[in-house]
Design an enzyme around this catalytic site. Sequence first.
Site, PDB file in Angstrom:
ATOM      1  N   GLU A  40       0.833  -1.196   0.000  1.00  0.00           N
ATOM      2  CA  GLU A  40       0.000   0.000   0.000  1.00  0.00           C
ATOM      3  C   GLU A  40       0.872   1.253   0.000  1.00  0.00           C
ATOM      4  OE1 GLU A  40      -3.805   1.612   2.638  1.00  0.00           O
ATOM      5  OE2 GLU A  40      -2.224   0.495   3.644  1.00  0.00           O
ATOM      6  N   LYS A 110      -9.947   1.138  -2.393  1.00  0.00           N
ATOM      7  CA  LYS A 110     -10.116   0.595  -1.044  1.00  0.00           C
ATOM      8  C   LYS A 110     -11.485   0.958  -0.478  1.00  0.00           C
ATOM      9  CE  LYS A 110      -7.711   0.774   3.448  1.00  0.00           C
ATOM     10  NZ  LYS A 110      -6.598   1.481   4.147  1.00  0.00           N
ATOM     11  N   CYS A 151      -5.067  -3.445   2.763  1.00  0.00           N
ATOM     12  CA  CYS A 151      -4.795  -3.204   4.180  1.00  0.00           C
ATOM     13  C   CYS A 151      -6.008  -3.400   5.102  1.00  0.00           C
ATOM     14  CB  CYS A 151      -4.188  -1.811   4.349  1.00  0.00           C
ATOM     15  SG  CYS A 151      -3.278  -1.592   5.913  1.00  0.00           S
TER      16      CYS A 151
END
Length: 265
Positions: A40, A110, A151
């Site tokens: 990330e 995300k 993440c």
Amino acid sequence: MRVAVCQLNAREDRKANLAAAESLLERAAVGGADLAVLPEYVDYLGPAAGMPEPEPVDGEVGTFFAGVARRLGMWLVAGSFHEAGPDPEHTWNTSLVFDRTGALAASYRKIHLYDVEIPGRVSYRESATVAPGDQPVVVTVEGVRVGLSICYDLRFPELYRRLATDGGAQVLVVPAAFMLHTGRDHWEVLLRARAIENQCYVLAAGQIGDHEPGRTCFGRSMVVDPWGTVLAQAPDEPGVTFAELDLDRLATIRAELPSLANRRL
């Protein structure tokens, strides 16, 4: 399929970060990887005041990694970067996937944003500057279905179940900058859980070390098989870690323990 997870210590110098990422990808290619995964925020992880201007998927970052994928002839999950978002105050945290020719095969924004307040320990509100995505994404890589995440998504099992069932994912990727204080207790446990419950390989590429005052990332990039066994794990330094994915083993696990087929909700 041979895969590589690349562990990086990105800081506030984008040029240096991209050069470091390229060096890791070259090592992955020399090692025979068909697919490499970067962490990330691969291009910048430093003070907010110094962050480069957000850009579209075909901006500097996207163009750079498209060129690297094409030059190395390798599939690439280019971690994530700050994509120009829906308004001037918000970006998207976006992962780009390039094929062996450098063509953009998929992008994923995300969905779950890290908003955490622990008095005296950590205060972080990703949603203050990042807008959430709303679409799960699965891409076909060399005939293998690969589900995308980033993440903090790791803590939301419903996303991965959708990737595995609706999207037919056989492999799940997790580019991350997982914080040290949570990573040392939860990172491996969550990765193995996502692998076991969805009977998928999991490829997790993390940032490692200090990035700015108050932010230290855990690292321990790893590859987990569908039985929950850690096949390979990175040491506590930047580098490249390899593993072989055995799709016959995945099929055997799903046949002998048919939990996905047995689900009722």
